[in-house]
Design a protein around this motif. Sequence first.
Motif, PDB file in Angstrom:
ATOM      1  N   GLN A  22       0.845  -1.177   0.000  1.00  0.00           N
ATOM      2  CA  GLN A  22       0.000   0.000   0.000  1.00  0.00           C
ATOM      3  C   GLN A  22       0.891   1.240   0.000  1.00  0.00           C
ATOM      4  O   GLN A  22       1.959   1.239   0.612  1.00  0.00           O
ATOM      5  CB  GLN A  22      -0.896   0.036   1.249  1.00  0.00           C
ATOM      6  N   SER A  23       0.445   2.277  -0.639  1.00  0.00           N
ATOM      7  CA  SER A  23       1.158   3.547  -0.621  1.00  0.00           C
ATOM      8  C   SER A  23       1.062   4.147   0.781  1.00  0.00           C
ATOM      9  O   SER A  23       0.047   3.989   1.468  1.00  0.00           O
ATOM     10  CB  SER A  23       0.542   4.510  -1.635  1.00  0.00           C
ATOM     11  N   ALA A  24       2.099   4.824   1.195  1.00  0.00           N
ATOM     12  CA  ALA A  24       2.074   5.500   2.492  1.00  0.00           C
ATOM     13  C   ALA A  24       0.994   6.582   2.525  1.00  0.00           C
ATOM     14  O   ALA A  24       0.540   6.970   3.593  1.00  0.00           O
ATOM     15  CB  ALA A  24       3.440   6.101   2.784  1.00  0.00           C
ATOM     16  N   LEU A  25       0.583   7.045   1.364  1.00  0.00           N
ATOM     17  CA  LEU A  25      -0.432   8.099   1.278  1.00  0.00           C
ATOM     18  C   LEU A  25      -1.858   7.551   1.285  1.00  0.00           C
ATOM     19  O   LEU A  25      -2.817   8.321   1.310  1.00  0.00           O
ATOM     20  CB  LEU A  25      -0.209   8.929   0.015  1.00  0.00           C
ATOM     21  N   THR A  26      -1.999   6.230   1.247  1.00  0.00           N
ATOM     22  CA  THR A  26      -3.322   5.622   1.187  1.00  0.00           C
ATOM     23  C   THR A  26      -4.083   5.851   2.486  1.00  0.00           C
ATOM     24  O   THR A  26      -3.568   5.581   3.569  1.00  0.00           O
ATOM     25  CB  THR A  26      -3.213   4.105   0.930  1.00  0.00           C
ATOM     26  N   ASP A  27      -5.309   6.330   2.361  1.00  0.00           N
ATOM     27  CA  ASP A  27      -6.206   6.447   3.512  1.00  0.00           C
ATOM     28  C   ASP A  27      -6.950   5.116   3.604  1.00  0.00           C
ATOM     29  O   ASP A  27      -7.922   4.880   2.884  1.00  0.00           O
ATOM     30  CB  ASP A  27      -7.167   7.617   3.304  1.00  0.00           C
ATOM     31  N   VAL A  28      -6.464   4.246   4.473  1.00  0.00           N
ATOM     32  CA  VAL A  28      -7.000   2.879   4.548  1.00  0.00           C
ATOM     33  C   VAL A  28      -8.476   2.876   4.933  1.00  0.00           C
ATOM     34  O   VAL A  28      -9.249   2.081   4.392  1.00  0.00           O
ATOM     35  CB  VAL A  28      -6.162   2.024   5.535  1.00  0.00           C
ATOM     36  N   ASP A  29      -8.882   3.759   5.826  1.00  0.00           N
ATOM     37  CA  ASP A  29     -10.293   3.817   6.221  1.00  0.00           C
ATOM     38  C   ASP A  29     -11.186   4.195   5.041  1.00  0.00           C
ATOM     39  O   ASP A  29     -12.235   3.588   4.828  1.00  0.00           O
ATOM     40  CB  ASP A  29     -10.502   4.799   7.372  1.00  0.00           C
ATOM     41  N   ALA A  30     -10.767   5.179   4.271  1.00  0.00           N
ATOM     42  CA  ALA A  30     -11.538   5.586   3.097  1.00  0.00           C
ATOM     43  C   ALA A  30     -11.548   4.471   2.051  1.00  0.00           C
ATOM     44  O   ALA A  30     -12.578   4.208   1.421  1.00  0.00           O
ATOM     45  CB  ALA A  30     -10.964   6.864   2.493  1.00  0.00           C
TER      46      ALA A  30
END
Length: 102
Positions: A22-30
């Motif tokens: 996953q990208s560090a910028l990924t908003d996992v909740d979204a």
Amino acid sequence: MTAAELQQATKALAAMFSCFPQSALTDVDAQLRGYLGAVRDAELADLTAAIQRFVRGEVKGGSAQFCPSSAQLCIEVRERKTMRELMARRAAAQMPAKQAIA
């Protein structure tokens, strides 16, 4: 999905996300909310089967390196539903034949 199934679906999706970078910028909740919204009408069995196939690299056209998009997951969920229904029809069609023999 019921509330309990939704909770299981959330866990299954989170497990899938952890299997792919996953990208560090990924908003996992979204991301999780987006995927849940996409599969909300699916059966839990079909969703978990689709996730399992992606994690194992068994989906044709799926990337073994990246998490599937919500659209790719939905396509595979529909494929799993179709296969489950076909298998159920086949089993139901064979039952009367087996009972007639006995």
